[in-house]
Design a protein around this motif. Structure first.
Motif, PDB file in Angstrom:
ATOM      1  N   ARG A 104      -4.284   2.749  -7.775  1.00 37.83           N
ATOM      2  CA  ARG A 104      -3.618   1.920  -6.975  1.00 37.83           C
ATOM      3  C   ARG A 104      -3.796   0.370  -7.126  1.00 37.83           C
ATOM      4  O   ARG A 104      -2.723  -0.507  -6.858  1.00 37.83           O
ATOM      5  CB  ARG A 104      -3.641   2.283  -5.384  1.00 37.83           C
ATOM      6  N   GLN A 105      -4.924   0.029  -7.678  1.00 34.89           N
ATOM      7  CA  GLN A 105      -5.325  -1.313  -7.662  1.00 34.89           C
ATOM      8  C   GLN A 105      -5.086  -1.819  -9.005  1.00 34.89           C
ATOM      9  O   GLN A 105      -5.227  -1.320  -9.909  1.00 34.89           O
ATOM     10  CB  GLN A 105      -6.955  -1.704  -7.213  1.00 34.89           C
TER      11      GLN A 105
ATOM     12  N   GLU B 255       5.580   2.820 -11.146  1.00 31.79           N
ATOM     13  CA  GLU B 255       6.028   3.818 -10.242  1.00 31.79           C
ATOM     14  C   GLU B 255       5.640   5.034 -10.305  1.00 31.79           C
ATOM     15  O   GLU B 255       6.119   5.602 -11.435  1.00 31.79           O
ATOM     16  CB  GLU B 255       7.209   3.551  -9.410  1.00 31.79           C
ATOM     17  N   LEU B 256       4.860   5.946  -9.484  1.00 33.06           N
ATOM     18  CA  LEU B 256       4.572   7.364  -9.741  1.00 33.06           C
ATOM     19  C   LEU B 256       5.753   8.295  -9.408  1.00 33.06           C
ATOM     20  O   LEU B 256       6.347   8.306  -8.222  1.00 33.06           O
ATOM     21  CB  LEU B 256       3.368   7.794  -8.891  1.00 33.06           C
TER      22      LEU B 256
ATOM     23  N   TYR C 206       0.393  13.065 -14.228  1.00 31.55           N
ATOM     24  CA  TYR C 206       1.302  12.022 -13.675  1.00 31.55           C
ATOM     25  C   TYR C 206       2.349  11.704 -14.829  1.00 31.55           C
ATOM     26  O   TYR C 206       1.926  11.209 -15.819  1.00 31.55           O
ATOM     27  CB  TYR C 206       0.337  10.992 -13.286  1.00 31.55           C
ATOM     28  N   HIS C 207       3.266  11.386 -14.276  1.00 32.64           N
ATOM     29  CA  HIS C 207       4.397  10.546 -15.040  1.00 32.64           C
ATOM     30  C   HIS C 207       4.788   9.324 -14.328  1.00 32.64           C
ATOM     31  O   HIS C 207       5.096   9.201 -12.981  1.00 32.64           O
ATOM     32  CB  HIS C 207       5.835  11.433 -15.276  1.00 32.64           C
ATOM     33  N   VAL C 208       4.416   8.155 -14.871  1.00 36.22           N
ATOM     34  CA  VAL C 208       4.355   6.999 -14.178  1.00 36.22           C
ATOM     35  C   VAL C 208       5.536   6.188 -14.982  1.00 36.22           C
ATOM     36  O   VAL C 208       5.522   5.931 -16.367  1.00 36.22           O
ATOM     37  CB  VAL C 208       3.138   6.052 -14.359  1.00 36.22           C
ATOM     38  N   LYS C 209       6.489   5.542 -14.158  1.00 40.23           N
ATOM     39  CA  LYS C 209       7.579   4.733 -14.903  1.00 40.23           C
ATOM     40  C   LYS C 209       7.218   3.589 -14.727  1.00 40.23           C
ATOM     41  O   LYS C 209       7.000   2.855 -13.351  1.00 40.23           O
ATOM     42  CB  LYS C 209       8.959   5.141 -14.181  1.00 40.23           C
TER      43      LYS C 209
ATOM     44  N   ASP D 225       6.427   8.262  -5.623  1.00 39.84           N
ATOM     45  CA  ASP D 225       7.052   6.870  -5.164  1.00 39.84           C
ATOM     46  C   ASP D 225       5.994   5.873  -4.760  1.00 39.84           C
ATOM     47  O   ASP D 225       6.428   4.775  -4.482  1.00 39.84           O
ATOM     48  CB  ASP D 225       8.092   7.116  -4.210  1.00 39.84           C
ATOM     49  N   GLN D 226       4.567   6.092  -5.042  1.00 34.80           N
ATOM     50  CA  GLN D 226       3.858   5.039  -4.889  1.00 34.80           C
ATOM     51  C   GLN D 226       3.564   4.138  -6.002  1.00 34.80           C
ATOM     52  O   GLN D 226       4.020   4.335  -7.241  1.00 34.80           O
ATOM     53  CB  GLN D 226       2.228   5.615  -4.694  1.00 34.80           C
TER      54      GLN D 226
END
Length: 380
Positions: free
Chosen positions: A308-309, A322-323, A335-338, A363-364
């Motif tokens: 998160r940081q 965004e996750l 995890y798929h992160v855009k 959506d985090q």
């Protein structure tokens, strides 16, 4: 001592300049009409090596195996086995045996007569045949099934009988063409380790053809990755995975993220790439593309951290996103992160504990980051 991945055994004759290959393909080409199945291919395989020919359907791997067995003849080039040129030598005169994907067992024969068939054809005395069959049944743990016929056996048991029959004539080289393709996943995984142990116990040279990356990575001492009739890279499983020599190999073996960009700095042991994905990459690299050149950077999902940081103290090798997707697979989470640039990055982490405090959710806003030596700069 650092190593790329775990070391299964210290066996590595290909690193010794004084070692002579046991099998050599020298500029071998095979054409079927206008189609080139194998294209000017050269490859060395060493005594007692478990060697995998890996590639997609139509890459030429089975044709290469069939030429070694004598079922096909090269259009040009030479195949040398233990110092002997195999040109003109029929299959039954070659010190090799082949185990087919279909197993090709005789349905009207019992297990023991299937194993004995080749020995009878060679004119071996009956007492010697009986002794050899007993040895083979014990080797593959099929003694109690000796009187059964193939239709009375499971897929895994038929595979063992085919293996015993292939080994009964004590070939110098055992050729395996997609040997585990008919088995279910769990049995296939178990059999992979059994084949590895058997190969080392017997001290034979095994050459296996497979399209299954995990199968090749598990069993082989070295893998030859093939495409369009050519060998793209020959290396140990760890080297193939951690240090692919091309974009093709990086993308073909396992999961990978590839970042394209422009080189902004190139030094002796480090390169900086301004990635099209909207962040800078600094990587340890022996490659020396010139500044301003296009370059690719490949990194495996497990080498990427998700948090998160903002990663502390690093203006490079980090990007915000965004996750989008989370997959819990038991042993790991994917995890798929855009990223803000729109590129989707795949990351994974090992589930080392049963319970996780404050887990990441959909959506985090998150950051991805990785170390300078976590990936590899691609040549093409």
């Amino acid at each position: 001592m650092k190593s790329l991945g775990s070391i299964r055994r210290s066996f590595s004759p290909w690193t010794d300049p004084s070692s002579k290959p046991f099998i050599s393909f020298r500029n071998v080409t095979k054409r079927f009409g206008d189609f080139v199945a194998v294209d000017d291919l050269s490859l060395d395989i060493y005594t007692r090596e478990f060697h995998a020919l890996l590639g997609a359907s139509g890459c030429g791997k089975s044709t290469l195996l069939r030429m070694l067995a004598g079922f096909e003849q090269p259009t040009s080039g030479e195949i040398i086995l233990d110092g002997q040129n195999l040109a003109g030598i029929p299959p039954y005169r070659r010190p090799v045996n082949m185990m087919f994907q279909s197993y090709a067992l005789f349905p009207h024969m019992t297990v023991e007569t299937n194993i004995a068939f080749g020995l009878k054809q060679d004119g071996m005395p009956k007492p010697a045949i009986a002794e050899r069959v007993t040895q083979m049944l014990k080797l593959v743990k099929m003694e109690q099934f000796a009187k059964r016929k193939p239709h009375q056996l499971s897929g895994g048991q038929r595979q063992r009988v085919a293996l015993a029959r292939s080994l009964a004539k004590q070939p110098k080289v055992l050729l395996l063409d997609e040997p585990l393709g008919a088995l279910d996943k769990k049995l296939r995984e178990e059999t992979q380790f059994e084949l590895m142990d058997l190969q080392q116990d017997l001290g034979l040279t095994f050459v296996v053809v497979t399209h299954d990356q995990e199968e090749a990575m598990t069993m082989a001492d070295r893998i030859a990755v093939m495409a369009h009739g050519k060998v793209i890279q020959v290396a140990t499983p760890a080297e193939i995975y951690e240090a692919p020599n091309s974009r093709f190999v990086a993308d073909f073996i396992g999961d990978v993220n590839i970042f394209d960009g422009t080189v902004s700095r190139a030094q002796a042991s480090e390169i900086r790439i301004e990635a099209d994905a909207g962040f800078a990459i600094e990587a340890a690299s022996s490659e020396h593309p010139s500044e301003g050149a296009k370059a690719g950077f490949a990194i495996r999902p497990e080498k990427i951290r998700v948090g998160r940081q903002v990663p502390a103290g690093s203006p490079v090798n980090a990007a915000e996103g965004e996750l989008w997707d989370i997959a819990y697979l038991g042993d790991m989470t994917v995890y798929h992160v855009k990223l803000n640039s729109g590129k989707v990055v795949k990351a994974s982490s090992l589930n080392a504990v049963r319970a996780v405090e404050d887990p990441l959710g959909y959506d985090q806003k998150v950051w991805i980051s990785f170390d300078r030596d976590a990936g590899v700069v691609l040549k093409d």
